[in-house]
Each structure stands twice: as structure tokens, then as C-alpha cells.
Design a protein around this motif. Structure first.
Motif, short mmCIF file in Angstrom:
data_model
loop_
_atom_site.label_atom_id
_atom_site.label_comp_id
_atom_site.label_asym_id
_atom_site.label_seq_id
_atom_site.Cartn_x
_atom_site.Cartn_y
_atom_site.Cartn_z
N THR A 17 0.80 -1.12 0.05
CA THR A 17 -0.23 0.37 -0.22
C THR A 17 0.75 1.33 -0.40
O THR A 17 2.20 1.37 0.41
CB THR A 17 -1.23 -0.28 1.43
N SER A 18 0.49 1.99 -0.86
CA SER A 18 0.87 3.32 -1.01
C SER A 18 0.19 4.10 -1.12
O SER A 18 -0.92 4.89 -2.11
CB SER A 18 1.81 3.38 -2.29
N ILE A 132 10.63 8.28 2.95
CA ILE A 132 8.75 8.33 3.30
C ILE A 132 8.64 8.78 4.59
O ILE A 132 9.26 7.85 5.57
CB ILE A 132 8.51 6.81 2.61
N ASN A 133 7.85 9.61 4.87
CA ASN A 133 7.46 9.90 5.95
C ASN A 133 6.78 8.19 6.98
O ASN A 133 7.43 8.43 7.91
CB ASN A 133 6.21 10.57 6.06
N HIS A 134 5.88 7.51 6.68
CA HIS A 134 5.78 6.66 7.38
C HIS A 134 6.26 5.00 6.05
O HIS A 134 5.31 4.91 5.44
CB HIS A 134 4.70 6.74 7.20
N PHE A 135 6.65 4.28 6.81
CA PHE A 135 7.90 3.67 5.97
C PHE A 135 7.42 2.05 6.59
O PHE A 135 8.11 2.18 8.22
CB PHE A 135 9.05 3.36 5.40
N GLU A 136 6.64 0.98 6.21
CA GLU A 136 6.49 -0.45 7.68
C GLU A 136 6.81 -1.27 6.62
O GLU A 136 6.08 -1.89 5.01
CB GLU A 136 5.62 -0.09 8.07
N ILE A 137 7.37 -2.75 7.18
CA ILE A 137 7.19 -3.94 6.37
C ILE A 137 7.12 -4.80 7.38
O ILE A 137 7.44 -4.80 8.60
CB ILE A 137 8.68 -4.39 5.87
N VAL A 176 7.87 -10.83 11.53
CA VAL A 176 9.05 -9.08 11.14
C VAL A 176 9.06 -8.20 11.18
O VAL A 176 7.56 -8.10 10.33
CB VAL A 176 9.58 -10.32 10.14
N SER A 177 9.16 -6.90 11.75
CA SER A 177 8.91 -6.26 11.11
C SER A 177 9.82 -5.18 10.98
O SER A 177 11.08 -5.33 11.70
CB SER A 177 8.01 -5.10 12.61
N PHE A 178 10.33 -4.18 9.88
CA PHE A 178 10.71 -3.15 9.21
C PHE A 178 10.54 -2.10 9.86
O PHE A 178 9.31 -1.40 8.78
CB PHE A 178 11.44 -3.89 8.76
N LYS A 179 10.52 -0.71 10.73
CA LYS A 179 9.66 0.37 10.38
C LYS A 179 10.55 1.63 10.85
O LYS A 179 10.57 2.03 11.74
CB LYS A 179 8.17 0.44 11.92
N PRO A 180 11.17 2.05 9.87
CA PRO A 180 12.56 3.14 10.03
C PRO A 180 11.40 4.10 10.26
O PRO A 180 11.38 4.52 9.54
CB PRO A 180 13.63 2.94 8.97
N THR A 181 12.50 5.65 10.89
CA THR A 181 11.30 6.79 10.81
C THR A 181 12.60 7.73 9.95
O THR A 181 13.59 6.91 9.23
CB THR A 181 12.23 7.69 12.15
N ILE A 182 11.82 8.02 9.32
CA ILE A 182 12.37 8.72 7.96
C ILE A 182 13.64 9.28 8.37
O ILE A 182 14.72 9.82 7.81
CB ILE A 182 11.30 10.57 8.03
N ASP A 183 13.73 9.99 9.91
CA ASP A 183 15.73 9.78 10.04
C ASP A 183 16.42 8.94 10.02
O ASP A 183 17.42 9.54 9.44
CB ASP A 183 16.10 10.51 11.56
N GLN A 184 16.17 7.67 10.24
CA GLN A 184 16.77 6.82 10.26
C GLN A 184 16.59 6.17 8.99
O GLN A 184 17.97 5.54 8.55
CB GLN A 184 16.06 5.56 11.24
N GLN A 185 16.63 6.56 8.17
CA GLN A 185 16.11 6.72 6.30
C GLN A 185 17.20 7.55 6.34
O GLN A 185 17.61 6.99 4.87
CB GLN A 185 15.10 6.94 5.56
N LEU A 195 19.05 5.58 2.70
CA LEU A 195 19.67 3.98 2.74
C LEU A 195 18.56 3.26 1.69
O LEU A 195 19.13 1.97 1.43
CB LEU A 195 19.55 4.40 4.15
N LEU A 196 17.36 3.26 2.38
CA LEU A 196 16.11 2.20 0.91
C LEU A 196 16.19 1.69 0.26
O LEU A 196 16.13 2.28 -0.72
CB LEU A 196 14.96 2.85 1.74
#
Length: 852
Positions: A17-18, A132-137, A176-185, A195-196
Motif C-alpha cells: 500500500t502506497s 518516506i514519512n511512514h515506511f513499514e514492512i 518480522v517488522s521493519f519500520k525506520p523513521t524518516i531520520d533513520q532512512q 538508505l533504503l
């Protein structure tokens, strides 16, 4: 962007979903772009724009195509780009979003995860191309057998990002989850780059306290069979290697490298031999030899000395390998209980000895007689992949593409490792005949260590309390039997984990497997059998809403009382070729970069070089015309619309002493439209426009926008002239100016055609003949005289020509520096490509129609 994956008994259901918001006060284009696993089927795609959802519908491919063509296909449309990557294919769609609006894309795809080297792997391509403001796997895994191990990693993961990956498993569930904040990206503290960019991979395996697992849900069953701790068979391996001229350079170098590494891993009880085919067939030894230390040393010396020569006698090499294996069994020179395989590597097409593909397939099938599998490795893009795949499937093997890049040797080694450890042969899984129907493939030539056999079917007895599966096979030491039993009620209770399970997953898994196998059978079938397989696969694809090679998904979005359609297609690996940007000729990836050609267009510029875009191939072809100064060439002639374009050649001020041929350029262009009573004559000094009896003269120092009925002329000072003619084609004429005191060169012009599809089918000329559909195939890519420009054979207009990969300049947007357009260069004034010869296009004057 959110990627939500649910995996139940190896069957993955993924929803991407985007959501994008346009906060600007003008409309903006937004692109939804994802890479999907090649083995996956899209099952849904929808767009929600300002609260209105436009769902996709699955239709038979031709029906979908007609619906799509009815829609107004302005702007970008969706589709899968053929062979986008080794394991993935690309889905992309773009829409125009109004000011202060939002759009949500939702794409669903499903795939059966394959077990390799003891683990199931789920690959998620992460490439948002922006922060991405809200990125999540999120991935939830449910395995009734219990999960024994679980790992998650990303090719782009840094030490800091590794802390963001959360993974856990207990009993039957894994998460499994992967949810980096915008600063972590961010690539750095204040950077706007992400970085993604790479692969996010989840691997896991299940507990194996018995050889297999039998599951039943809602009238369908699936049987997973993967026994462990069995002795390995001795192997008899014949490597059949293409050493034709096209393999020279990096191809043969990496083949040698791969074979040397494989020889390091061969076990002492294995038997091996090498068959080399160029124009002739060469063998290492007359019989298979046991892999003793002494023999392996001699084998390595032989491999190091392998070099290229001649043509491609594929039939001779393959038949020799089959004969050698057959003789080895008949003379008992290999162990009776052993597993035999043939691995063939080729980068070209048969052109020596027997070259008829049907005859080769027939001879190979007759010679092998189902006794051992044939694995065909297709190196590069000059191969006929469909031919290799069909031949492998007919002989219980498979075809695999080896991408010609720096790790080709590793790819070859990786394939060998997959088949290096056969544990069972002649595997047969049986179920009560009166209790099941619609069974998927249940007989397998080999079972390899670390893999898994999957069989699914439908229950016909609704009162069945339990189902029994019996497996018989040949082991390395003796015949083996396994028996599995599933209790219908117990299985149903075990699968009440709604949080982790999606719908009737076993039924969908059965449909997925059945469609895949029907498509494989269809590849080798002919006549009525092929039609029946096609019908069956199509019906299942439509029923379960899978985008397969037989179906397409159409999303139609009404806009301004017109329809804009997006279409999703499933590419076929066999038709894949060297694709822009991702796979390329060894060490020359830039040669296959995507030509920036948004639509059908042709051009002539420079000295003079012609570029013909072929959008359906995502590529271009090009050629030069060498003719004397003063000659006038007919470029475009449409007798229906009355549009005609001629160009007159000029040369350099003097001929360079070391030049074999004088460089020529277009110094004058004449464009005529009889219906508009228009004549436009352009030189590097002035522009003369005659409309009816009125004549107007401009210079390149002018900035002009002139609009009359059916006509627009725009002069951009010292850059270019744009001519648009209502329902006729549009042209861009580019001005090239050099230093006035240059001792050699002088000013000249370039011509670019736009909207050429508006001209009639009768259009001709050096450019005009290419305005409508043209097709070609590239074969046998191999190094040329210039190490940066590989040569190949092109099949076009029923001609086979030698072409060279190079590039030409497009000066439309940058008259000074231009943009490099990769293309296949046709030699000798376009001979074999253009109709007739180039002198047929010489006319009497700039507005003349008479051919000299």
C-alpha cells in the motif's frame, strides 16, 4: 508505504500500500513503482483517488487489450517491464493527481515460497527512491509444523538500521517488522537521500520430525515432502559447454572460473566428463571418469585450457553428452545406484550441424528417453530461451538464465549446488484414487537435499476423516517408502489462526501450482493438446484472479469524460532480452541504459546519423548515410496527407587529410504540406515560410510564435524551430552552430519527428518508412573490434545483419551537448534495414519529388 505479508504454509500473500498527498496548488504526477518476484502472480491492483476506488479486473489477455485500447492512453500506463531483474519483474503505474488531492495504490500478489539450501526465502525489493514519512514492512508467518529458524536482513542495512529490524518466532508463529523513521532512512544527518535501496530478505525453515507434512482445509489438501538425513547418491555429471566465438572474453573466462570451483566441490564417488562444442565437438575423455584426486587435477588442467573457436554445434555437443551417459550405464562403468544429470551452458543459437530446433528437440528427447534430467543454462541474451526451456522441460529438467555480469561464475556455481546433492530418485507420491482429484505433479525424477517437493489436490469424498499419502523412491542404498496421514478435523482446528491466515489458502496454493504446471506443459505441447492446456490454465487464472501470461488486469479511471486505463501484464521469461539498465553485456552496462524515448520518434542529425526508436523493444536502431555534398535526400513522403520532407547535404569546409570519407551534414531542410499550401525552407542562416502566396523570412536571432489555422511555428532563438501541423506530424529542427572561424566545420541542422503516428501507412522515405510498427530480434551478442562496443546479429525485415552496440546523440533538449541514445548500429548505409539502397532516396531539389 506499507508492505504487509502473510505467509501460511509457505504460501505468501503480500499487500503493498502506497499513499501520496499532493499539497501543492498545481497538479502533480505520482509514480507507484515496485519490483515483484518473478514467480509471483498479481491478484489485485486498485487506485483510490479522493475517496473513490478504481478496482482492477482480471480478463483474458486479448479482451483486456481491447478494453485498454478503447481507453484514452494518455500519459503513463501500467505494465510489467520484461525481465527487470534476476528474481524480479517491475510493476509501474503513474497518475496525475490534482492539487490538494491524495491517492492510495494497493497491489496484491501471491507466491509459493521455494525451499533452497534448507530455507524458504521471501524477497522484498525496497526502493522508494525518496524519504518516506511512514515506511513499514510487516510479515506474519504461520507454519503448522512449527518454525525452527527465522532471519531477516537487508542488503542496505547499516549497523544503526539493523537495530530497527524486529524478528521473533515461537511455536507455529513468526513475526518480522521493519519500520525506520524518516531520520533513520537518511544517508546522513541532513541528507535528503534514502538508505533504503536494495533487497530485504526473510528466510526461515520449519521443524522436521517426519519426512513430510499433509494438510487439509475446506476440501483441498497440500503435501510437503522434504526428508532429511538420507545418504546422498553418487552423481554422474556431464557438462556440455558452448565454446563458440561469441563466448570469447568474459563469457569463457567466467565459465572456466565456475567449472574450477565446481570441481573443488565434486565428491570422490562422483563421475564427471566435459563436452565442448564450437564448430566441432571435443571431449575431455572418451568415458566418464571417477573424481579421484588425480583425475580432478587433470580435469582442472583441461578446464584452464578451454578456449573459444568456431560456430555453435549445439546438437552435436548435446548428443555426444547423452551418448556418453547412456554408454556408461550400458557398460556398467558407473554405479547402478547413481543419479545422472546433463548440464548444458550456451550463449547462442545452433548454427552448425543440425540447426533446426524441432529436429534437435526430437533427437534429444528420443536419445534421453526420460532416463535423466537435462538442465539448460542460458548465458546472456543471444539465446533462444524458449527453445532451451522447452527442451529442458521435455526431459524432466529446467532452464535457467545466467546473467552476463561480474558474478556469472557465482551464478553457475549456485545452480550446480542446487543439484549437487541428490538424495532420492524416481520419487512417486500416491494418494487414494477414490478420494482425490485434480492432483498436481506427483512424480519427480530427483529429490535434492535442502529442497522440497509440493503436491496439492482436491478431495472428492466429503465424508473423509483422514487422508493417507504413500511415497516410494529409490535411495542411494535401497528403495525407500514413507507414509503420511492427516486428520481432517485436527488439521482444521490447527488452522484457526485468523490473524495469520488468509482465506482458503490451500485452495489458492493448489490453483497456483496447477496453473504453473499447466503453463509448463503448454510450453512443450502442440495442436489440440496445447489449446486444451491453454483453456484450462486460462479458466483457473480468471477464477482465482491471477495475472498470468494468459491474463491481464485493467484498471480504468474516468477522467474529464475520457477513460485513462492502466494494464498489468505478466511477462514471459522466454521473451526477455537485454533489458535497459539492469542486465547488460559484460562490463558495458551503459550500453543497455534505457533510451530516453517516451514515444515513437525518429531523427536524423550529425553526419548524418539516423535514430529509429522501437518502443515495444525499449530500444533503438540507427544507421548513417554517406553521400556526396549537394545531394538531396527524401526523408519523409506521405502521399495521403501531402507532407514531404527533404534534406540537402553539405560537407566540411575542407576534407581532413586523414579522413577516408568526407563528413556530411544537413545544411538545408525543406518541409512541404500540400493541404496547408505550406513550404518551409530552413538553413543555418535563415528560415523561409511560404503559406499560400505569402512569404515570410526569419533569422535564428528571432524569437517567434506564429499560430495560423492548422499551423504553429515556434522559433527559439539560436536553438531550434518547432513546427506543428494540426492533424499531421510535428517536427523539431535543431540548429548546430560552430565557431565562425573554425578551419574545418560549418553550421548544420538536425531533424526530429514527433507525432509521426498521425501520418498514413503509405508514408515512406529514409525516415518515413519507420513511422509504423517495426520489429527485430538480437542474437549472438559477442565482443567486437572495439572492446566497448559488442557486435551481434539482428534479424529484421527477414534479413540477418551484423550490428554493433553503440550510441548516437539526441540534441532536442540540449543542442550543445546532446543526450546519448544507445542503439544497434546497422552498417553500410543501412543496407538490409532500409527498403532498397540509400541512393534510391536521392531527389532533384529541396522540394523535389523526382528521384534521380
Amino acid at each position: 508505504m506499507k508492505i504487509d505479508s502473510k505467509v501460511t504454509s509457505r504460501f505468501a500473500h503480500n499487500v503493498i500500500t502506497s499513499r501520496a498527498v499532493n499539497r501543492a496548488n498545481v497538479s502533480k504526477e505520482v509514480v507507484f513503482d515496485v519490483d515483484l518476484p518473478k514467480t509471483a502472480f498479481i491478484t489485485n491492483f486498485s487506485m483510490t483517488i479522493d475517496g473513490v476506488t478504481y478496482p482492477g479486473t482480471i480478463k483474458e489477455k486479448e479482451v483486456a487489450k481491447k478494453q485498454y485500447e478503447k481507453a484514452v492512453s494518455q500519459g503513463q500506463t501500467a505494465g510489467l517491464v520484461r525481465a527487470s531483474g534476476r528474481k524480479t519483474e517491475k510493476f509501474t503505474v503513474s497518475v496525475n493527481i490534482a492539487a490538494a488531492s491524495k491517492v492510495t495504490f494497493e497491489l496484491t500478489y501471491e507466491e509459493l515460497l521455494k525451499r533452497n539450501f534448507g530455507k524458504y526465502e521471501m524477497l522484498i525489493k525496497v526502493k522508494p527512491k525518496q524519504l518516506i514519512n511512514h515506511f513499514e514492512i510487516q510479515a506474519n508467518i504461520f507454519e503448522p509444523q512449527g518454525i525452527s529458524e527465522l532471519e531477516a536482513q537487508g542488503s542496505f542495512i547499516t549497523n544503526d538500521l539493523s537495530q530497527v529490524i524486529k524478528k521473533s518466532f515461537s511455536g507455529k508463529k513468526g513475526h518480522v517488522s521493519f519500520k525506520p523513521t524518516i531520520d533513520q532512512q537518511r544517508t546522513c544527518a541532513n541528507c535528503s537521500t534514502s538508505l533504503l535501496d536494495g533487497d530485504f530478505t526473510i528466510k526461515y525453515d520449519v521443524k522436521r520430525d517426519r519426512p513430510g507434512d499433509l494438510q487439509i482445509v475446506n476440501g483441498y489438501f497440500v503435501h510437503f515432502f522434504a526428508p532429511t538425513n538420507l545418504p546422498n547418491f553418487p552423481k554422474n555429471v556431464v557438462f556440455v559447454i558452448d565454446i563458440s566465438g561469441s563466448m570469447s572474453g568474459i563469457g569463457i573466462q567466467q565459465t572456466r572460473e565456475a567449472l574450477l570451483k565446481i570441481l573443488e566441490d565434486v565428491r570422490e564417488d562422483d563421475y564427471i566428463n566435459f563436452i565442448l562444442f564450437g564448430s566441432d565437438v571435443h571431449v575431455w575423455k572418451d568415458t566418464l571418469l571417477k573424481a579421484t584426486a588425480e583425475n580432478l587435477k587433470e580435469a582442472k588442467d583441461f578446464v584452464r585450457a578451454i578456449n573459444t573457436q568456431g560456430m555453435t554445434n549445439l546438437h552435436g555437443g548435446l548428443m555426444k553428452g547423452i551418448e556418453m551417459l547412456t554408454t556408461a550405464f550400458e557398460t556398467n562403468s558407473v554405479p547402478k545406484r547413481s543419479a545422472s544429470i546433463i548440464i548444458m551452458l550456451t550463449d547462442g543459437q545452433p548454427n552448425e550441424g543440425v540447426s533446426d530446433r524441432q529436429e534437435i528437440q526430437m533427437n534429444v528427447k528420443k536419445a534421453i528417453q526420460g532416463r535423466y534430467p537435462l538442465y539448460n543454462l542460458a548465458f546472456g541474451y543471444g539465446v533462444d530461451y524458449n527453445f532451451l526451456e522447452k527442451m529442458a522441460l521435455e526431459n524432466k529438467g529446467l532452464a535457467r538464465r545466467i546473467y552476463p555480469q561480474s558474478d556469472s561464475a557465482i551464478q553457475m556455481e549456485g545452480f550446480y549446488e542446487e543439484v549437487a546433492n541428490p538424495m532420492l530418485t524416481e520419487v512417486e507420491l500416491n494418494y487414494p484414487e477414490n478420494a482425490i482429484s485434480d492432483l498436481t505433479q506427483n512424480i519427480f525424477k530427483h529429490y535434492y537435499d535442502g529442497s522440497e517437493i509440493v503436491v496439492a489436490g482436491r478431495l472428492t469424498d466429503n465424508d473423509l476423516d483422514s487422508l493417507t499419502a504413500d511415497v516410494k523412491a529409490q535411495g542411494a542404498e535401497n528403495d525407500v517408502m514413507f507414509s503420511e496421514q492427516a486428520d481432517v478435523e485436527e488439521t482444521a482446528k490447527a488452522l484457526q489462526e485468523q490473524e495469520y491466515i488468509f482465506g482458503d489458502y490451500i485452495e489458492r496454493l493448489w490453483a497456483y501450482l496447477t496453473i504453473q504446471q499447466l503453463l509448463d506443459k503448454r510450453t512443450v505441447a502442440q495442436g489440440e493438446e496445447k489449446e486444451n492446456l491453454t483453456t484450462e490454465a486460462l479458466e483457473l487464472s480468471l477464477k482465482y484472479k491471477f495475472v498470468t501470461p494468459l491474463t491481464s488486469m485493467v484498471v480504468t479511471k474516468p477522467e474529464d469524460n475520457e477513460d485513462k486505463a492502466a494494464i498489468a501484464d505478466k511477462p514471459v521469461e522466454g521473451t526477455a532480452r537485454a533489458v535497459p539498465g539492469t542486465q547488460s553485456y559484460p562490463t558495458h552496462s551503459y550500453l543497455y541504459s534505457r533510451p530516453p524515448i517516451p514515444s515513437l520518434y525518429t531523427s536524423v542529425d550529425g553526419d548524418p546519423h539516423f535514430i529509429i526508436s522501437v518502443p515495444q523493444k525499449e530500444d533503438a536502431i540507427c544507421f548513417n548515410i554517406n553521400e556526396e555534398t549537394g545531394a538531396v535526400l527524401n526523408l519523409i513522403n506521405d502521399p495521403v496527407t501531402g507532407i514531404r520532407v527533404n534534406g540537402q547535404l553539405i560537407g566540411d569546409k575542407r576534407v581532413s587529410s586523414d579522413a577516408k570519407i568526407q563528413n556530411t551534414y544537413f545544411g538545408k531542410l525543406g518541409i512541404e504540406n500540400k493541404k496547408l499550401e505550406l513550404k518551409l525552407e530552413v538553413t543555418p542562416e535563415k528560415i523561409t515560410l511560404q503559406k499560400g502566396r505569402k512569404k515570410t523570412v526569419f533569422t535564428w536571432l528571432d524569437t517567434v510564435t506564429l499560430r495560423q489555422e492548422g499551423l504553429t511555428v515556434i522559433i527559439n532563438r539560436k536553438k531550434n524551430l518547432v513546427l506543428s501541423m494540426g492533424d499531421g506530424a510535428s517536427f523539431v529542427i535543431v540548429l548546430h552552430q560552430v565557431w565562425k572561424k573554425h578551419p574545418l566545420h560549418q553550421d548544420f541542422l538536425g531533424l526530429y519527428t514527433l507525432d509521426s503516428h498521425k501520418l498514413s501507412e503509405r508514408t515512406h522515405g529514409l525516415l518515413g518508412q519507420f513511422f509504423h510498427h517495426i520489429d527485430f530480434n538480437i542474437l549472438e551478442i559477442h565482443p567486437g573490434s572495439d572492446p566497448k562496443k559488442p557486435d551481434a546479429t539482428i534479424v529484421i525485415k527477414n534479413n540477418k545483419l551484423t550490428v554493433t552496440r553503440g550510441w548516437q546523440k539526441d540534441y532536442r533538449k540540449d543542442p550543445k551537448h546532446g543526450i546519448d541514445i544507445p542503439c544497434w548500429f546497422i552498417h553500410n548505409n543501412g543496407a538490409g534495414l532500409i527498403d532498397g539502397v540509400h541512393t534510391d532516396y536521392i531527389v532533384s531539389s529541396i522540394f523535389g519529388t523526382t528521384v534521380n
